[in-house]
Design an enzyme around this catalytic site. Structure first.
Site: not given
Length: 629
Positions: A164, A318, A345
């Protein structure tokens, strides 16, 4: 707090659970010859841990945790992994230093030094974030890598990785030209925050962004925000486990005082929500706040010049991360091993819309841990030179098959054009008779609680229920049953003949590619959206190389204009990429909406707009699909 806000708050708080774990690369995927037999060391001894500050060239002190395998001595020649984290490198309760992270155990068990740092302006690091992330914060990976390489236990090589936001910083590090950075392995990262996350098609993901931004304010103490500020902050802290914890202070008696001094500097961090709302256009700049600042897309030239080999993973569902990986693959000549699969994600959930969502299994996570380690073993441990190979491994929905390609679009791809027609048909033949269909903005027709735009900021599952009921509120165009299997793989495009009616001058359109089964079930595959003020198409020569798979478009303020009313306009909307199989007997559907209230701001804000969608005749509307074979 209303029920919808409460649900979004609880989902957004989950981002800490998804990111703070700092797993290697917890991603399910197919076994390969290179990884299936890879042995995983079983050293269970706790690694050595030291928490300290490293001073950057401008004097800002960055907090780091340095983990070494037990018994490491000078001259050990260890490869190193560096993660620069936005969400605190580790937590500590009052009077306690915090424990050893799972990621640290796993990397050190494999013979690596593991170094994790708090991003400048966050956690226990000093400094103030002037953007997300700032140029200075992105650059800090260079001096950190220099410091690692100078340690007596180091082999002089560093691999950057993260998930991320940590994936963003890992990829930004590859743009620095630092000769110690030997490989990068970003997972679920955002190639371009404007197009691939916050404002796809120029439309703000406002319902998803607000709670996430509040979480950051709590973490940073921005504007004095704490767990006890109000009901929303208390709920976020309850769900994220933030009550009574702080970032881990560095070692020594001065650690707590230094932590307090560092956190005082975070109070002036940029407000992400305010920036996203104000930054309507891609060229937005307010002092140091700008979309271009943290964009990896804007640094492709530097990344290519540095030649760092890249391993990355993204989910088809995602947000726009898969689009970013394909843009990366298309724009960079760097050695690459890219994976696009059925994932949410952070790849903690299996996400194939034709199958029930489920958490990734331990075996799936471990398999991909081995894959990341094998990549770092080759380049960071062994010091191999990049071999120039570029591969994309991708999964196909409704088939469950993995394929590998060294080019994109994949070999054998051709464009199949389908024309919108009367009676809501979709056909390869252009209709002779012209007509129009009336589209009215419906503020209740969205993509649901667990869509692709939610998972990027929450780590939740991705789950789309049967779309038949929602489609009844939209304009839908459907083919006859297909006579043969058809595999769609790549970036599709929708071209619409649109006449704006009342309220449309600052409106938006959302389009959905869907699969219709013989029993009538409608399955979401992918989507696209466009703020109609940003409809201008640029010259292809003005399109940056990383946008070669996307319609040439600047999203610049100078190219923005109200959508005219009463005159037909040609509007081109890119679909997010996908790979999906339509079997013989299935039907292809295109649905058109004027809003998606679950994930996007309403345009116009009062939710009142209408359009005529033209089909047939000299102009018409079309769906272009990349069909393989």
């Amino acid at each position: 707090m209303n029920p919808r806000t409460a649900r979004r708050t609880s989902r957004t708080a989950a981002v800490l659970a998804a990111t703070a774990a700092l797993t290697l690369a917890a991603v399910p995927g197919p076994a390969t010859a290179a990884t299936a037999g890879a042995a995983v060391p079983q050293d269970t001894a706790d690694p050595q841990l030291r928490s300290r500050y490293i001073t950057m060239p401008d004097g800002v002190r960055i907090a780091v945790d340095v983990y070494l395998p037990a018994g490491t001595a000078p001259g050990a020649g260890l490869p190193a992994v560096l993660t620069v984290q936005r969400y605190w490198r580790a937590r500590a309760e009052a009077g306690r230093s915090g424990g050893i992270t799972e990621a640290a155990r796993r990397w050190t068990a494999r013979g690596y030094a593991y170094v994790t740092a708090d991003l400048r302006g966050t956690g226990a690091s000093f400094g103030t974030l002037t953007s997300e992330p700032s140029d200075e914060a992105a650059a800090d990976a260079g001096p950190l890598s220099d410091w690692i390489a100078a340690q007596p236990w180091s082999n002089g090589r560093v691999g950057t990785t993260g998930d991320s936001y940590g994936g963003d910083t890992a990829m930004l590090a590859a743009s620095l030209g630092n000769h110690h950075i030997a490989a990068a392995a970003p997972v679920s990262y955002d190639f371009d925050a404007y197009e691939d996350l916050a404002r796809p098609g120029g439309v703000l993901i406002e319902p998803r962004l607000g709670p996430y931004a509040m979480l950051l304010r709590i973490l940073d103490g921005t504007g004095g925000t704490t767990c006890e500020t109000d009901e929303e902050t208390r709920r976020i802290c309850d769900l994220a486990g933030l009550h009574g914890v702080t970032p881990r202070p560095v070692d020594g008696p001065d650690g707590p005082a230094l932590l307090a001094a560092a956190r005082a500097e975070h109070a002036g961090n940029v407000n992400q929500t305010e920036m996203a709302r104000a930054g309507v256009h891609r060229d937005y700049r307010d002092g140091l706040k700008a979309w271009r600042t943290g964009s990896i897309a804007e640094r492709t030239g530097a990344i290519e010049a540095g030649g760092v080999p890249v391993f990355t993973m993204a989910g088809w569902l995602d947000a726009g991360t898969a689009n970013g990986v394909l843009s990366q693959f298309s724009a960079l000549s760097n050695t690459q091993d890219d994976w696009i699969g059925p994932w949410n994600h952070s790849a903690t959930w299996f996400a194939d819309p034709f199958r029930p969502a489920r958490p990734s299994t331990t075996a799936e996570r471990e398999e991909n841990d081995r894959r990341v380690v094998a990549f770092f073993d080759h380049y960071v441990r062994d010091g191999a030179r990049p071999d120039g190979r570029r591969r994309v491994h991708y999964y196909t929905f409704n088939e469950g098959t993995w394929r590998t390609t060294d080019r994109w679009p994949v070999a054998g791809t051709h464009t199949r054009r389908l024309h919108l027609g009367q009676d809501h048909t979709l056909d390869r033949r252009r209709p002779d008779r012209a007509g129009t269909d009336h589209l009215v903005l419906d503020p209740t027709a969205g993509t649901g609680e667990f869509d692709r735009w939610n998972t990027n900021l929450s780590g939740d599952q991705v789950s789309y229920p049967d779309r038949a009921a929602v489609d009844a509120k939209l304009l839908s165009y459907t083919t006859a049953p297909l006579t043969e299997d058809t595999r769609v793989t790549g970036n599709g495009k929708v071209t619409l003949d649109v006449t704006g009616l009342a309220g449309s001058d600052r409106g938006a359109l959302h389009v959905y590619l869907e699969h219709v089964a013989p029993d009538g079930r409608v399955t979401y595959l992918t989507e696209g959206q466009l703020a109609l003020t940003e409809r201008a198409v640029a010259d292809r020569g003005d399109n940056p190389d990383w946008r070669r798979l996307r319609t040439p478009r600047t999203y610049a303020a100078a190219d923005s204009a109200p959508f005219p009313q009463g005159r037909a306009q040609r509007v081109v909307i890119d679909l997010q990429p996908v790979s999906a199989l339509f079997r013989a007997g299935d039907r292809i559907r295109l649905s058109i909406a004027a809003a998606n209230p679950d994930s996007f701001e309403l345009l116009p804000a009062d939710g009142r707009a209408a359009y005529l969608i033209g089909h047939g005749g000299g102009r018409g509307s079309t769906l272009d699909l990349p069909v393989v074979g």
